[in-house]
Design a protein around this motif. Structure first.
Motif, PDB file in Angstrom:
ATOM      1  N   MET A  39       0.830  -1.213   0.000  1.00  0.00           N
ATOM      2  CA  MET A  39       0.000   0.000   0.000  1.00  0.00           C
ATOM      3  C   MET A  39       0.868   1.268   0.000  1.00  0.00           C
ATOM      4  O   MET A  39       0.550   2.249  -0.670  1.00  0.00           O
ATOM      5  CB  MET A  39      -0.935   0.027   1.206  1.00  0.00           C
ATOM      6  N   TYR A 174      -7.664  16.640  -0.740  1.00  0.00           N
ATOM      7  CA  TYR A 174      -7.139  15.639  -1.669  1.00  0.00           C
ATOM      8  C   TYR A 174      -7.389  14.254  -1.102  1.00  0.00           C
ATOM      9  O   TYR A 174      -7.662  14.085   0.080  1.00  0.00           O
ATOM     10  CB  TYR A 174      -5.643  15.871  -1.880  1.00  0.00           C
ATOM     11  N   VAL A 176      -5.991  10.229  -0.717  1.00  0.00           N
ATOM     12  CA  VAL A 176      -4.899   9.248  -0.746  1.00  0.00           C
ATOM     13  C   VAL A 176      -5.562   7.891  -0.886  1.00  0.00           C
ATOM     14  O   VAL A 176      -6.586   7.637  -0.254  1.00  0.00           O
ATOM     15  CB  VAL A 176      -4.073   9.334   0.557  1.00  0.00           C
TER      16      VAL A 176
ATOM     17  N   VAL B  69     -10.063  15.790   3.092  1.00  0.00           N
ATOM     18  CA  VAL B  69      -8.886  14.945   2.883  1.00  0.00           C
ATOM     19  C   VAL B  69      -9.299  13.529   3.266  1.00  0.00           C
ATOM     20  O   VAL B  69     -10.127  13.333   4.159  1.00  0.00           O
ATOM     21  CB  VAL B  69      -7.713  15.420   3.770  1.00  0.00           C
ATOM     22  N   SER B  70      -8.745  12.534   2.587  1.00  0.00           N
ATOM     23  CA  SER B  70      -9.105  11.168   2.955  1.00  0.00           C
ATOM     24  C   SER B  70      -8.005  10.186   2.600  1.00  0.00           C
ATOM     25  O   SER B  70      -7.109  10.485   1.803  1.00  0.00           O
ATOM     26  CB  SER B  70     -10.407  10.756   2.267  1.00  0.00           C
ATOM     27  N   ALA B  71      -8.101   9.025   3.218  1.00  0.00           N
ATOM     28  CA  ALA B  71      -7.213   7.913   2.871  1.00  0.00           C
ATOM     29  C   ALA B  71      -8.063   6.654   2.774  1.00  0.00           C
ATOM     30  O   ALA B  71      -8.693   6.251   3.746  1.00  0.00           O
ATOM     31  CB  ALA B  71      -6.122   7.738   3.922  1.00  0.00           C
ATOM     32  N   HIS B  72      -8.087   6.087   1.582  1.00  0.00           N
ATOM     33  CA  HIS B  72      -8.791   4.827   1.341  1.00  0.00           C
ATOM     34  C   HIS B  72      -7.703   3.759   1.395  1.00  0.00           C
ATOM     35  O   HIS B  72      -6.946   3.602   0.449  1.00  0.00           O
ATOM     36  CB  HIS B  72      -9.456   4.913  -0.034  1.00  0.00           C
ATOM     37  N   THR B  73      -7.579   3.077   2.534  1.00  0.00           N
ATOM     38  CA  THR B  73      -6.419   2.207   2.759  1.00  0.00           C
ATOM     39  C   THR B  73      -6.760   0.758   2.405  1.00  0.00           C
ATOM     40  O   THR B  73      -7.425   0.522   1.412  1.00  0.00           O
ATOM     41  CB  THR B  73      -5.904   2.344   4.211  1.00  0.00           C
TER      42      THR B  73
END
Lengths: 335, 315
Positions: A39, A174, A176, B69-73
């Protein structure tokens, strides 16, 4: 954290927030971290993993040393993505390499494996006082907008590096993401975009090989015109250097950067020489690695896999047996 | 959480991202998305300081539809990723969204770890009892013996109760809502965000494509609101002495299965957050200069006084 799955994920989150992020583990923990390492490659987050390699497989000899995890460090993580693997040869190197690996994680936004082993990690030595201020701390400055706006973290940049945006700092909105994506960071499976993003990430490999200085890739000891080169990596270094005193005319090529692999430098140093690889595993992993990237076939491989480090006397013994024509030299001294 | 005053007043529309949701028509998750947009607007959250973190699943796609803001992990790791973010910079508003499989099956261990720490963040559990993204296999909250259409035999495993797990592991705000009741869901998520400490909101969210048993009708026959059934219901621990009794009553309500209570089961702000513990026990400057914001170098030179740090090892 509760386990290695959590440790590496938390480090990834901290990296996204803008902290220097690192975690440390040995083989079994590294196995648990594998999915997140991949990842880090896709999401482009920089984390340093210090690997304290021990003798496996499985629980193996949990408190003894080995160099069995070279391939594992190089190839861990599904899919293809840029990654840095740096092996330190002694404690002084490890000290400076810790700073360098953190610099690279920040700059290239990739997983960086700092490969040391139990022998090195668990040894007390007297060493000259190091100067941490001699290594420049380098980190790209985050982009900060005047006013809040949407931003593309995965812009198709020429050098492949992502735009450094930090939540709560950059005034940027934004995404990620661990899926293949568009520049905005949302899932995208368009064939053209997939290839562009893939190429963009992989361009970092060329950049690293261009920018990382030669002394961090390989180091040569002994006469440059030596006919025989001992080739090794990691914590065999002090013992090999000690043995060289008894082996005049022999050179030693220490491999430091193992990914991306500095094929040009290795080829240059080994051209026209006989090679004896020495390392702490069964397969002779670094010999196979050098052959894979350079086509250079080892003339002999000395291996040791009984949970004990290679000694200086064994290096001398290996050299004698190599001179006598042995191709595979198994070292087995206890300490 | 810290409320930052800004002049700009945002509307739910301002929190919509550039791309529309890709869920099945009628999916319960639309209600949760709508509720979130509403709460973010009511609290006027700064999109660049608010981070949504998700794992893998239909529900974990939600951050792609929201303008923060985001994180799709990856599957199961949203919670520790979010904790890393929050602890590196406690000024961020951090929320995890995910499904029952992601948060309570593959990621269950991290819920246990999170509760023990009581980090100030919010977990929104979008619970449909199936793995919708991979065609409806049994999730960890699917009751024993049920056979939604993707299963070729009835479910041989019992369901776990996320609320009891959250309480046992130390979450200090625990609530349940129902996704088609958008206003109520928004109310509870807002309370969870305003809560100081780890908050879990379970939102029952029917999967219209694969869970043909736990449907809208199934839920609507069962759900009721705690405060409507009992106007004296008060889940808040006002005094440490009340904690045992409040937990006992919360557990009683959590154990109901014939009818499903909605509302706040437990809320305790008397437990210090991890951030407070860290500042108190290790570093008084932690909240002001957390790891993500503290300078580490000046002109390329480390700001750490290495020789002082290593004084006991220098001969």
């Amino acid at each position: 954290m509760e386990d290695e799955l959590a440790s590496i994920a938390a480090a990834a989150g901290a990296a996204m927030a803008g902290a220097r992020a690192a975690t440390a583990t040995s083989g079994p923990g590294l196995s648990l971290m594998a999915e997140t390492i991949s990842m880090l490659g896709m999401a482009e987050l920089g984390v340093v993993l210090t690997i304290w390699a021990r003798a496996g497989p499985s629980t193996g000899l949990a408190t003894r040393t080995a160099q069995q995890d070279l391939f594992y460090s190089l190839f861990i993580g599904h899919g293809e993505f840029p990654k840095i693997v740096l092996a330190s040869g002694d404690i002084e190197e490890a000290f400076y390499d810790a700073i360098k690996t953190a610099n690279w994680a920040d700059k290239y936004q990739v997983p960086v494996i700092h490969l040391v082993d139990k022998d090195l990690s668990n040894t007390f030595v007297m060493m000259p006082l190091p100067d941490p201020y001699s290594v420049r701390i380098e980190r790209p400055r985050p982009v900060v907008f005047q006013e809040e706006k949407n931003a593309n973290r995965y812009e198709l940049t020429e050098d492949g590096l992502p735009v450094r945006l930090l939540p709560g700092v950059s005034k940027a909105v934004y995404h990620v993401v661990s899926l293949e994506h568009d520049p905005e960071g949302d899932p995208d499976e368009d064939a053209e975009m997939v290839k562009k993003m893939y190429d963009k990430r992989m361009r970092k490999i060329d950049l690293m090989l261009k920018e990382i200085p030669e002394e961090d890739k390989v180091r040569w000891y002994g006469p440059r015109d030596a006919e025989v080169a001992i080739v090794s990596w990691g914590t065999t270094k002090p013992q090999i250097l000690a043995a060289l005193e008894e082996l005049p005319g022999v050179g030693f090529l220490q491999l430091r950067l193992l990914a991306p692999f500095p094929a040009e430098e290795v080829k240059r140093y080994l051209a026209g020489k006989k090679t004896l690889f020495i390392e702490g595993n069964y397969m002779g992993q670094s010999a196979l690695l050098v052959r894979m990237y350079t086509g250079i076939e080892a003339d002999a491989v000395a291996v040791k896999y009984n949970g004990r480090p290679v000694t200086a006397d064994e290096v001398v013994e290996a050299f004698k047996r190599f001179k006598a024509g042995e191709k595979r030299i198994e070292l087995d001294w206890d300490l | 959480m810290t409320v930052v005053k800004v002049e700009l007043k945002r509307t739910p529309q301002d929190y919509k991202w550039t791309k529309p949701p890709e869920w099945c028509p009628g999916c319960g998750h639309f209600g949760i998305l709508q509720a979130l947009l509403q709460v973010f607007a009511e609290l006027n959250m700064e999109p660049s300081r608010t981070v949504l973190v998700s794992g893998i699943g239909c529900s974990s796609r939600l951050p792609h539809y929201v303008r923060t803001v985001s994180a799709h992990t990856i599957h199961g790791r949203a919670v520790p990723f979010a904790l890393g973010l929050k602890l590196a910079n406690p000024n961020l508003e951090v929320m995890v969204v995910g499904g029952d499989g992601d948060l309570f099956a593959i990621g269950g261990n991290h819920i246990l770890g999170a509760g023990r720490r009581n980090v100030d963040f919010t977990v929104v559990l979008m619970d449909n009892a199936v793995y919708g993204l991979t065609r409806g296999q049994a999730g960890p909250t699917l009751p024993l013996g049920l056979q939604p259409k993707a299963l070729n035999k009835p479910n041989p495993q019992a369901d776990l109760n996320p609320l009891l797990v959250a309480l046992a592991s130390g979450f200090t705000f625990i609530a349940r809502s129902y996704s088609y009741d958008i206003r109520y869901t928004a109310k509870l998520i807002k309370e969870a965000m305003l809560h100081k400490g780890s908050a879990l909101v379970q939102v029952l969210s029917p999967c219209v494509t694969y869970n043909n048993i736990m449907t809208r009708e199934w839920y609507e026959k069962r759900v009721y609101k705690l405060e409507e059934a009992d106007p004296t219901w008060d889940p808040v621990v006002h005094d440490e002495k009340e904690d045992y009794e409040k937990r006992r009553r919360a557990i009683e309500k959590m154990l109901e299965i014939e009818r499903l209570p909605l509302g706040i089961f437990y809320k305790n702000e008397l437990v210090p957050t991890f951030e407070e513990r860290y500042a108190q026990m290790y570093d008084p400057n932690y909240l002001k200069f957390p790891p993500a914001l503290q300078p580490i170098e000046k002109d390329g030179k480390s700001v750490i006084d290495f020789y002082r740090l290593m004084a006991d090892r220098i001969l």
